[in-house]
Design an enzyme around this catalytic site. Structure first.
Site, PDB file in Angstrom:
ATOM      1  N   ARG A 131       0.823  -1.223   0.000  1.00  0.00           N
ATOM      2  CA  ARG A 131       0.000   0.000   0.000  1.00  0.00           C
ATOM      3  C   ARG A 131       0.848   1.260   0.000  1.00  0.00           C
ATOM      4  O   ARG A 131       0.376   2.341  -0.375  1.00  0.00           O
ATOM      5  CB  ARG A 131      -1.000  -0.034   1.167  1.00  0.00           C
ATOM      6  N   GLU A 175       7.824 -11.323  14.971  1.00  0.00           N
ATOM      7  CA  GLU A 175       7.521 -11.980  16.246  1.00  0.00           C
ATOM      8  C   GLU A 175       7.960 -13.451  16.175  1.00  0.00           C
ATOM      9  O   GLU A 175       8.556 -13.979  17.100  1.00  0.00           O
ATOM     10  CB  GLU A 175       6.018 -11.863  16.501  1.00  0.00           C
TER      11      GLU A 175
HETATM   12  P1  AMP Z   1       5.314  -2.960  10.836  1.00  0.00           P
HETATM   13  O1  AMP Z   1       6.537  -3.535  10.163  1.00  0.00           O
HETATM   14  O2  AMP Z   1       4.866  -3.757  12.014  1.00  0.00           O
HETATM   15  O3  AMP Z   1       5.481  -1.494  11.167  1.00  0.00           O
HETATM   16  O4  AMP Z   1       4.131  -3.090   9.789  1.00  0.00           O
HETATM   17  C1  AMP Z   1       4.039  -2.201   8.725  1.00  0.00           C
HETATM   18  C2  AMP Z   1       3.472  -2.842   7.515  1.00  0.00           C
HETATM   19  O5  AMP Z   1       2.432  -3.763   7.796  1.00  0.00           O
HETATM   20  C3  AMP Z   1       2.873  -1.781   6.614  1.00  0.00           C
HETATM   21  O6  AMP Z   1       3.315  -2.041   5.293  1.00  0.00           O
HETATM   22  C4  AMP Z   1       1.379  -1.939   6.747  1.00  0.00           C
HETATM   23  O7  AMP Z   1       0.766  -1.916   5.477  1.00  0.00           O
HETATM   24  C5  AMP Z   1       1.153  -3.259   7.433  1.00  0.00           C
HETATM   25  N1  AMP Z   1       0.390  -3.142   8.691  1.00  0.00           N
HETATM   26  C6  AMP Z   1       0.835  -3.422   9.918  1.00  0.00           C
HETATM   27  N2  AMP Z   1      -0.119  -3.279  10.834  1.00  0.00           N
HETATM   28  C7  AMP Z   1      -1.227  -2.888  10.165  1.00  0.00           C
HETATM   29  C8  AMP Z   1      -2.559  -2.563  10.553  1.00  0.00           C
HETATM   30  N3  AMP Z   1      -2.955  -2.620  11.836  1.00  0.00           N
HETATM   31  N4  AMP Z   1      -3.423  -2.181   9.606  1.00  0.00           N
HETATM   32  C9  AMP Z   1      -3.033  -2.123   8.304  1.00  0.00           C
HETATM   33  N5  AMP Z   1      -1.797  -2.416   7.877  1.00  0.00           N
HETATM   34  C10 AMP Z   1      -0.893  -2.806   8.788  1.00  0.00           C
END
Ligand code: AMP
Length: 216
Positions: free
Chosen positions: A103, A140
């Site tokens: 996205r 995780e």
């Molecule tokens: P992170 O690496 O945990 O910061 O996750 C970021 C990536 O995961 C981004 O590319 C987001 O599109 C997706 N993502 C993580 N958590 C969510 C959420 N609660 N809602 C939508 N997309 C998420």
């Protein structure tokens, strides 16, 4: 009231203020949107937030997924979001854009064309067709990796990282580390949504994180 329905109400309120003659009861704001261009900046961050829908327990139990598809379906809200991202990225002094799969591609490409900056894709392993460089990061359970075509990141050039959401910060931090690994510079990381309660920005160290909407 469902968030999306509230969003439509918020947008319709703006339409009513600006175009009282052509607003009809029950009309979807989208029907007026070809003429939005001049006033979409009147949508503020609260209005934009109404177009983001919480989906509990997706993709797995305990996760509240931030669904941006209603925002994308509204040219006014999407346009205002891109305007706000572009203003912040321009101010950061970025020379080129790095958009994170998947996205992040949507917002990154819109901002890149708005600011006339080069756009580069940061992808999950095995998706890019030519030689890549990558950076592994911990999940995780297990590990993941971000990749970019070799030779894309040039030492001394300032890159802005764009994604829709920063959650734990792992994906954005790995992208920032990929930039550092290649001797390139970080203008910052800009996202539409920050899940501030997860403190993902802490993982990015000296790379500034800028979010439009922060859920703390
Ligand atoms: P992170 O690496 O945990 O910061 O996750 C970021 C990536 O995961 C981004 O590319 C987001 O599109 C997706 N993502 C993580 N958590 C969510 C959420 N609660 N809602 C939508 N997309 C998420």
């Amino acid at each position: 009231m469902r968030p999306f329905a509230r969003g439509l109400t918020a947008a319709a309120r703006v339409v009513k203020m600006r175009r009282p003659v052509t607003q009809h009861a029950g009309e979807r704001p989208r029907s007026l949107e070809p003429s939005w261009a001049n006033w979409r900046m009147t949508l503020n961050l609260n209005d934009i937030a109404h177009y983001i829908v919480d989906v509990p327990d997706f993709p797995k139990p305990g996760v509240v997924f931030k669904d941006i598809t209603p925002l994308l379906a509204s040219p006014g809200a999407f346009g205002a979001t891109v305007d706000l991202l572009a203003a912040r990225i321009e101010a950061s002094g970025a020379a080129e854009i790095l958009a994170i799969e998947s996205r992040g591609f949507i917002f990154g490409s819109a901002v890149a064309t708005r600011l006339s900056l080069p756009l580069h894709l940061v992808r999950k392993p095995g998706k890019l067709p030519r030689d890549t460089v990558g950076f592994d990061y911990a999940l995780e359970y297990g590990t993941d990796r971000v990749e970019i075509h070799s030779g894309t990141l040039r030492p001394g050039t300032r890159y802005s990282i764009i994604d829709d959401v920063i959650a734990t910060g792992g994906t954005a931090a790995a992208t920032a580390n990929l930039v550092r690994q290649q001797g390139a510079l970080l203008a910052g990381c800009c996202v539409v949504i920050e899940l501030g309660f997860l403190n993902g920005r802490a993982l990015l160290d000296d790379c500034p994180v800028d979010s439009l909407i922060n859920y703390e």
